[in-house]
Design an enzyme around this catalytic site. Structure first.
Site, mmCIF file in Angstrom:
data_model
loop_
_atom_site.group_PDB
_atom_site.id
_atom_site.type_symbol
_atom_site.label_atom_id
_atom_site.label_comp_id
_atom_site.label_asym_id
_atom_site.label_seq_id
_atom_site.Cartn_x
_atom_site.Cartn_y
_atom_site.Cartn_z
ATOM 1 N N GLU A 37 -20.284 59.724 21.439
ATOM 2 C CA GLU A 37 -21.652 59.605 20.922
ATOM 3 C C GLU A 37 -21.729 58.280 20.177
ATOM 4 O OE1 GLU A 37 -23.710 59.407 17.191
ATOM 5 O OE2 GLU A 37 -21.794 60.468 17.161
ATOM 6 N N LYS A 174 -24.762 67.046 9.565
ATOM 7 C CA LYS A 174 -25.101 65.997 8.605
ATOM 8 C C LYS A 174 -25.555 66.610 7.285
ATOM 9 C CE LYS A 174 -26.342 62.550 12.089
ATOM 10 N NZ LYS A 174 -26.093 63.307 13.321
#
Length: 321
Positions: A37, A174
């Protein structure tokens, strides 16, 4: 579960996805491969393009050092590339480049343009699954955002993990994400969450949280064995391998919570559209922490790439027996 390159995707539509020769060869012979990613390296990997380029090279090298082949996935001049070469990275990070964050939804919108794009977890996971790549390295995954009951802001990462048979190695979700609801959604979609040498779900730069994971694992061999059992049984869908940030780069929960509250306050005073909210909040956290969160992001990204490579090597060994 395919262990080889899906030629119907790449060869029938070469204008859609261009795969480097070394990646094709590695997949053909079922060698260890890790899809990368690129949002956290290309967009959050430093204050300047030069620093982001440096972070990307370290990210790539962390996989190579463990004996696996890194597959950087990105959009270069409107073309989807799997396995970037030096010249393509140079084009992405030249002084005038603008790099867009690309989720799965955005892929058909940017292809055919002249733009550059970094792929999020959802896009990288989908592309890896199409190509027959089993392991994806990332920074932190998305999830259910705070105040989602008002904004309906839920990352496509969760839905992609539910359908793509890929293991995503990340430092949990996150820090701006609602961890409890994210774990509930993962459970609802039958996505196992493994904690690498931890009993709790990490939160990006925060190593310790109050949220337990499904199972603690102690080694990459153990992860590889679980992946093989899951997919051999025909249990489609992904797995989250939660790998905490190294101690020396971790934030305390209170410190990060204070930073997030400041970032959310800044968000309330702006009109940032939905898909740009994550980038805005992460940029604000970096600003309020005087760049410490960015440094932490870089280190956890490299740490996750290294673990992903170990898992890829062990998984290839398991499937080649």
């Amino acid at each position: 579960m395919s262990d080889h390159l899906n030629d119907s995707v790449t060869d029938s539509h070469p204008s859609m996805i261009q795969v480097s020769a070394d990646v094709k060869e590695a997949l053909h012979y079922n060698q260890p491969v890790v899809a990368l990613e690129t949002v956290n390296a290309f967009i959050h990997g430093g204050e300047t393009n030069e620093k982001k380029h440096e972070t990307t090279l370290l990210y790539d090298q962390a996989v190579r050092a463990k004996g696996a082949l890194p597959v950087l996935i990105a959009i270069v001049d409107g073309k989807l590339k799997a396995g970037l070469h030096h010249e393509e990275l140079e084009r992405i990070f030249d002084g005038n480049s603008s790099i867009r964050k690309i989720s799965r939804r955005d892929l058909p919108l940017i292809l055919g343009t002249k733009q550059h794009g970094a792929v999020s977890v959802s896009a990288a996971t989908k592309i890896a699954d199409l190509m027959g790549i089993n392991i994806v390295a990332a920074g932190g995954m998305g999830g259910v955002h705070q105040n989602a009951q008002l904004t309906y802001d839920i990352s496509p990462d969760i839905y992609e993990l539910a359908t793509s048979s890929v293991a995503v190695v990340c430092s949990g979700a996150k820090s701006i994400i609602d961890l409890r609801l994210t774990l509930e959604y993962l459970e609802t979609h039958s996505v196992p969450v493994l904690g690498y040498q931890t009993d709790v779900f990490p939160s990006f730069c925060v190593k310790e949280t109050e949220y337990p994971i499904d199972r603690r694992v102690e080694s990459s061999v153990e992860v590889a064995e679980i992946l093989q059992r899951k997919w051999v049984l025909g249990l489609q869908g992904g797995v989250v391998v939660a790998n905490p940030v190294p101690d020396e780069f971790a934030f305390s929960p209170k410190e990060m919570n204070d930073l997030i509250q400041s970032a959310l306050l800044a968000l309330e005073q702006t009109a940032v559209p939905g898909k740009e909210r994550t980038n805005f909040l992460l940029d604000q956290v970096s600003r309020f922490s005087e760049g410490r969160s960015t440094s932490s992001n870089i280190q956890l990204l490299i740490n996750n790439a290294s673990l992903a490579a170990d898992i890829a090597v062990d998984y290839a060994r398991e499937t080649n027996q």
